[in-house]
Design a protein around this motif. Sequence first.
Motif, mmCIF file in Angstrom:
data_model
loop_
_atom_site.group_PDB
_atom_site.id
_atom_site.type_symbol
_atom_site.label_atom_id
_atom_site.label_comp_id
_atom_site.label_asym_id
_atom_site.label_seq_id
_atom_site.Cartn_x
_atom_site.Cartn_y
_atom_site.Cartn_z
ATOM 1 N N TYR A 21 -17.772 -22.776 -20.809
ATOM 2 C CA TYR A 21 -17.697 -21.470 -20.167
ATOM 3 C C TYR A 21 -16.324 -21.186 -19.561
ATOM 4 O O TYR A 21 -15.774 -20.108 -19.746
ATOM 5 N N TRP A 27 -25.840 -13.334 -20.304
ATOM 6 C CA TRP A 27 -27.064 -13.492 -19.501
ATOM 7 C C TRP A 27 -28.075 -12.378 -19.774
ATOM 8 O O TRP A 27 -29.278 -12.631 -19.841
ATOM 9 N N TYR A 57 -15.895 -10.796 -23.973
ATOM 10 C CA TYR A 57 -16.991 -9.817 -23.880
ATOM 11 C C TYR A 57 -16.987 -8.820 -25.031
ATOM 12 O O TYR A 57 -17.272 -7.651 -24.853
ATOM 13 N N CYS A 104 -21.462 -9.940 -21.283
ATOM 14 C CA CYS A 104 -21.988 -11.142 -20.627
ATOM 15 C C CYS A 104 -23.327 -11.551 -21.245
ATOM 16 O O CYS A 104 -24.227 -10.726 -21.361
ATOM 17 N N GLU A 133 -18.840 -14.560 -25.835
ATOM 18 C CA GLU A 133 -20.172 -14.867 -25.302
ATOM 19 C C GLU A 133 -21.205 -14.295 -26.276
ATOM 20 O O GLU A 133 -21.181 -13.102 -26.592
#
Length: 223
Positions: free
Chosen positions: A58, A29, A103, A27, A66
């Motif tokens: 997304y 973030w 991922y 991920c 990602e």
Amino acid sequence: MKTIADFEVEWQARIPNIQTATLGMGCFWSPDARFGAMPGVIRTRVGFAGGTTHEPVYRQMGDHTETVQIDFDPSLLSFEDIIRTFWAYHTSTHRVTYRERQYMSILFYHDQQQKQTIDKVKKELELERKETIETEIQPFTAFILAEDRHQKYHLKRFKQAAGMLKTSFPSEASFMNSTLIARLNGFVKEFGTLQNIHQEIKLWNIPDSSRHILLDMMQKIRW
Ligand code: MHO
């Protein structure tokens, strides 16, 4: 009148020889925050790379992964440090965890020097860890920005602080590209301290008047 964002953009533009690293480690973030906290990183952005799907977003990234893209000053931080951090903080012994390629562990090299560094560090770590690293390694071709809500995601969860910062970095682009915002996004994930950020700003090559405005603004943020 010039804003803090303008002074920061001018400062960024004066840094010679900015280099770019592009990588995926789950991920996006979290690596946005982790790398954003590192002195020497100028800006971070999250997006999609490595696939063939046209215009990924997304909810429909198709075969893309990602990815975080990191612009850095090689006089303060080396590409090797970046990839050592990359391999220290995610599972790289299998490429696909779940949700297919979304991922994946993946590294994109921007030139042959980066490729050589990647090969060298990979070999070293495999010997040290006694395991095979399955990170996909490919030449960089394209990076497509993710939607605004994914940029500096963790900082944006701090509504009061982010709201205040928005007055100095009003456009989404200025917020995304800011070095200070990248550091604060790292701070909220505890990858750095406010004190470190203060110390760093003292060394930035910006006019003292804007330095005072920056430090004063930081003082006023309520978390
Ligand atoms: N925690 C999120 C990951 C979002 S990340 C941008 C989830 O499990 O859906 O992929």
